[in-house]
Scaffold this motif. Structure first.
Motif, PDB file in Angstrom:
ATOM      1  N   LEU A  17       0.835  -1.202   0.000  1.00 50.87           N
ATOM      2  CA  LEU A  17       0.000   0.000   0.000  1.00 50.87           C
ATOM      3  C   LEU A  17       0.873   1.257   0.000  1.00 50.87           C
ATOM      4  CD1 LEU A  17      -2.887   1.084   0.118  1.00 50.87           C
ATOM      5  CD2 LEU A  17      -2.706   1.025   2.610  1.00 50.87           C
ATOM      6  N   GLY A  18       1.978   1.218   0.745  1.00 47.26           N
ATOM      7  CA  GLY A  18       2.911   2.343   0.757  1.00 47.26           C
ATOM      8  C   GLY A  18       3.557   2.558  -0.599  1.00 47.26           C
ATOM      9  N   LEU A  19       3.852   1.465  -1.294  1.00 46.91           N
ATOM     10  CA  LEU A  19       4.432   1.574  -2.628  1.00 46.91           C
ATOM     11  C   LEU A  19       3.455   2.251  -3.585  1.00 46.91           C
ATOM     12  CD1 LEU A  19       6.811   0.885  -4.511  1.00 46.91           C
ATOM     13  CD2 LEU A  19       5.646  -1.272  -4.997  1.00 46.91           C
ATOM     14  N   LEU A  20       2.199   1.871  -3.510  1.00 50.64           N
ATOM     15  CA  LEU A  20       1.196   2.511  -4.369  1.00 50.64           C
ATOM     16  C   LEU A  20       1.040   3.985  -4.023  1.00 50.64           C
ATOM     17  CD1 LEU A  20      -1.544  -0.257  -4.508  1.00 50.64           C
ATOM     18  CD2 LEU A  20       0.031   0.413  -6.318  1.00 50.64           C
ATOM     19  N   LEU A  21       1.020   4.275  -2.734  1.00 48.71           N
ATOM     20  CA  LEU A  21       0.924   5.667  -2.294  1.00 48.71           C
ATOM     21  C   LEU A  21       2.148   6.463  -2.736  1.00 48.71           C
ATOM     22  CD1 LEU A  21      -0.824   7.606  -0.605  1.00 48.71           C
ATOM     23  CD2 LEU A  21       0.497   6.896   1.386  1.00 48.71           C
ATOM     24  N   TRP A  22       3.326   5.852  -2.622  1.00 47.00           N
ATOM     25  CA  TRP A  22       4.556   6.520  -3.040  1.00 47.00           C
ATOM     26  C   TRP A  22       4.552   6.787  -4.542  1.00 47.00           C
ATOM     27  CZ3 TRP A  22       8.427   4.757  -6.361  1.00 47.00           C
ATOM     28  CH2 TRP A  22       9.562   5.575  -6.427  1.00 47.00           C
ATOM     29  N   LEU A  23       4.052   5.840  -5.321  1.00 52.14           N
ATOM     30  CA  LEU A  23       4.009   6.038  -6.773  1.00 52.14           C
ATOM     31  C   LEU A  23       3.155   7.243  -7.145  1.00 52.14           C
ATOM     32  CD1 LEU A  23       3.738   2.390  -8.125  1.00 52.14           C
ATOM     33  CD2 LEU A  23       5.621   3.988  -8.449  1.00 52.14           C
ATOM     34  N   VAL A  24       2.038   7.409  -6.466  1.00 49.82           N
ATOM     35  CA  VAL A  24       1.171   8.557  -6.742  1.00 49.82           C
ATOM     36  C   VAL A  24       1.867   9.858  -6.347  1.00 49.82           C
ATOM     37  CG1 VAL A  24      -0.990   9.684  -6.073  1.00 49.82           C
ATOM     38  CG2 VAL A  24      -0.964   7.239  -6.557  1.00 49.82           C
ATOM     39  N   ILE A  25       2.437   9.887  -5.135  1.00 52.58           N
ATOM     40  CA  ILE A  25       3.111  11.096  -4.657  1.00 52.58           C
ATOM     41  C   ILE A  25       4.329  11.405  -5.517  1.00 52.58           C
ATOM     42  CG2 ILE A  25       4.383  12.091  -2.711  1.00 52.58           C
ATOM     43  CD1 ILE A  25       2.503  10.482  -0.889  1.00 52.58           C
ATOM     44  N   HIS A  26       5.088  10.377  -5.864  1.00 54.35           N
ATOM     45  CA  HIS A  26       6.285  10.576  -6.683  1.00 54.35           C
ATOM     46  C   HIS A  26       5.921  11.137  -8.060  1.00 54.35           C
ATOM     47  CE1 HIS A  26      10.294   9.904  -8.255  1.00 54.35           C
ATOM     48  NE2 HIS A  26       9.749   9.310  -9.294  1.00 54.35           N
ATOM     49  N   HIS A  27       4.836  10.638  -8.619  1.00 53.24           N
ATOM     50  CA  HIS A  27       4.394  11.137  -9.933  1.00 53.24           C
ATOM     51  C   HIS A  27       4.011  12.616  -9.853  1.00 53.24           C
ATOM     52  CE1 HIS A  27       2.778  11.031 -13.952  1.00 53.24           C
ATOM     53  NE2 HIS A  27       1.643  11.550 -13.500  1.00 53.24           N
ATOM     54  N   LEU A  28       3.375  12.999  -8.740  1.00 55.18           N
ATOM     55  CA  LEU A  28       2.962  14.390  -8.587  1.00 55.18           C
ATOM     56  C   LEU A  28       4.145  15.331  -8.329  1.00 55.18           C
ATOM     57  CD1 LEU A  28      -0.231  13.905  -6.405  1.00 55.18           C
ATOM     58  CD2 LEU A  28      -0.131  14.488  -8.832  1.00 55.18           C
ATOM     59  N   LEU A  29       5.153  14.862  -7.607  1.00 52.06           N
ATOM     60  CA  LEU A  29       6.282  15.717  -7.214  1.00 52.06           C
ATOM     61  C   LEU A  29       7.553  15.503  -8.035  1.00 52.06           C
ATOM     62  CD1 LEU A  29       5.996  15.496  -3.329  1.00 52.06           C
ATOM     63  CD2 LEU A  29       5.143  17.285  -4.835  1.00 52.06           C
ATOM     64  N   ARG A  30       7.503  14.644  -9.033  1.00 49.89           N
ATOM     65  CA  ARG A  30       8.702  14.265  -9.775  1.00 49.89           C
ATOM     66  C   ARG A  30       9.419  15.461 -10.403  1.00 49.89           C
ATOM     67  NH1 ARG A  30       7.260  10.027 -13.851  1.00 49.89           N
ATOM     68  NH2 ARG A  30       5.919  11.737 -14.488  1.00 49.89           N
ATOM     69  N   ASP A  31       8.695  16.352 -11.027  1.00 50.90           N
ATOM     70  CA  ASP A  31       9.334  17.502 -11.680  1.00 50.90           C
ATOM     71  C   ASP A  31      10.027  18.401 -10.663  1.00 50.90           C
ATOM     72  OD1 ASP A  31       8.450  16.637 -14.147  1.00 50.90           O
ATOM     73  OD2 ASP A  31       6.593  17.800 -14.029  1.00 50.90           O
ATOM     74  N   TRP A  32       9.401  18.606  -9.506  1.00 48.78           N
ATOM     75  CA  TRP A  32       9.998  19.453  -8.470  1.00 48.78           C
ATOM     76  C   TRP A  32      11.223  18.790  -7.842  1.00 48.78           C
ATOM     77  CZ3 TRP A  32       9.836  18.698  -2.974  1.00 48.78           C
ATOM     78  CH2 TRP A  32      10.383  19.763  -2.272  1.00 48.78           C
ATOM     79  N   ILE A  33      11.153  17.470  -7.618  1.00 47.80           N
ATOM     80  CA  ILE A  33      12.271  16.759  -6.980  1.00 47.80           C
ATOM     81  C   ILE A  33      13.518  16.802  -7.862  1.00 47.80           C
ATOM     82  CG2 ILE A  33      13.086  14.477  -6.250  1.00 47.80           C
ATOM     83  CD1 ILE A  33      10.273  13.901  -5.260  1.00 47.80           C
ATOM     84  N   SER A  35      14.221  18.930 -10.296  1.00 51.54           N
ATOM     85  CA  SER A  35      14.483  20.228 -10.917  1.00 51.54           C
ATOM     86  C   SER A  35      15.798  20.847 -10.457  1.00 51.54           C
ATOM     87  CB  SER A  35      13.338  21.189 -10.611  1.00 51.54           C
ATOM     88  OG  SER A  35      13.348  21.536  -9.245  1.00 51.54           O
ATOM     89  N   GLY A  36      16.411  20.291  -9.431  1.00 52.34           N
ATOM     90  CA  GLY A  36      17.634  20.863  -8.889  1.00 52.34           C
ATOM     91  C   GLY A  36      17.383  21.683  -7.643  1.00 52.34           C
ATOM     92  N   GLU A  37      16.131  21.860  -7.299  1.00 50.89           N
ATOM     93  CA  GLU A  37      15.777  22.632  -6.117  1.00 50.89           C
ATOM     94  C   GLU A  37      15.990  21.821  -4.835  1.00 50.89           C
ATOM     95  OE1 GLU A  37      11.813  24.980  -4.736  1.00 50.89           O
ATOM     96  OE2 GLU A  37      12.190  24.775  -6.876  1.00 50.89           O
ATOM     97  N   VAL A  38      15.891  20.497  -4.953  1.00 53.21           N
ATOM     98  CA  VAL A  38      16.103  19.600  -3.816  1.00 53.21           C
ATOM     99  C   VAL A  38      17.573  19.190  -3.813  1.00 53.21           C
ATOM    100  CG1 VAL A  38      15.453  17.375  -2.815  1.00 53.21           C
ATOM    101  CG2 VAL A  38      13.734  18.789  -3.914  1.00 53.21           C
ATOM    102  N   TRP A  39      18.197  19.227  -2.634  1.00 59.21           N
ATOM    103  CA  TRP A  39      19.630  18.959  -2.538  1.00 59.21           C
ATOM    104  C   TRP A  39      19.975  17.548  -2.983  1.00 59.21           C
ATOM    105  CZ3 TRP A  39      22.070  15.743   1.296  1.00 59.21           C
ATOM    106  CH2 TRP A  39      23.455  15.756   1.205  1.00 59.21           C
ATOM    107  N   HIS A  40      19.228  16.546  -2.518  1.00 61.28           N
ATOM    108  CA  HIS A  40      19.540  15.164  -2.860  1.00 61.28           C
ATOM    109  C   HIS A  40      18.243  14.438  -3.220  1.00 61.28           C
ATOM    110  CE1 HIS A  40      21.509  11.339  -2.839  1.00 61.28           C
ATOM    111  NE2 HIS A  40      22.644  11.876  -2.426  1.00 61.28           N
ATOM    112  N   PRO A  41      17.941  14.317  -4.510  1.00 64.16           N
ATOM    113  CA  PRO A  41      16.660  13.731  -4.942  1.00 64.16           C
ATOM    114  C   PRO A  41      16.452  12.289  -4.475  1.00 64.16           C
ATOM    115  CG  PRO A  41      17.756  14.796  -6.785  1.00 64.16           C
ATOM    116  CD  PRO A  41      18.713  14.809  -5.648  1.00 64.16           C
TER     117      PRO A  41
END
Length: 63
Positions: A17-33, A35-41
């Motif tokens: 269930l966490g993997l499915l939840l992570w996939l959704v969150i990761h898909h939503l935040l992928r561009d921001w993660i 983009s270089g704004e996060v120190w360690h993606p």
């Protein structure tokens, strides 16, 4: 009953269930993660995954 809990423990259900939840969150935040704004993606992905598994375990225990 005993065999089902033996071969499919609750932590594995929380992991799936966490993997499915992570996939959704990761898909939503992928561009921001990435983009270089996060120190360690990779660490950000890992922390989001741990939070997702913890949240799903909490959901399964409260359900």
């Amino acid at each position: 009953m005993f065999g089902a809990s033996l071969y499919f423990p609750p932590i594995f259900k929380a992991f799936l269930l966490g993997l499915l939840l992570w996939l959704v969150i990761h898909h939503l935040l992928r561009d921001w993660i990435y983009s270089g704004e996060v120190w360690h993606p990779m660490l950000m992905d890992l922390s989001i995954f741990v939070i997702s598994v913890s949240t799903s375990l909490w959901i399964l225990t409260r359900w």
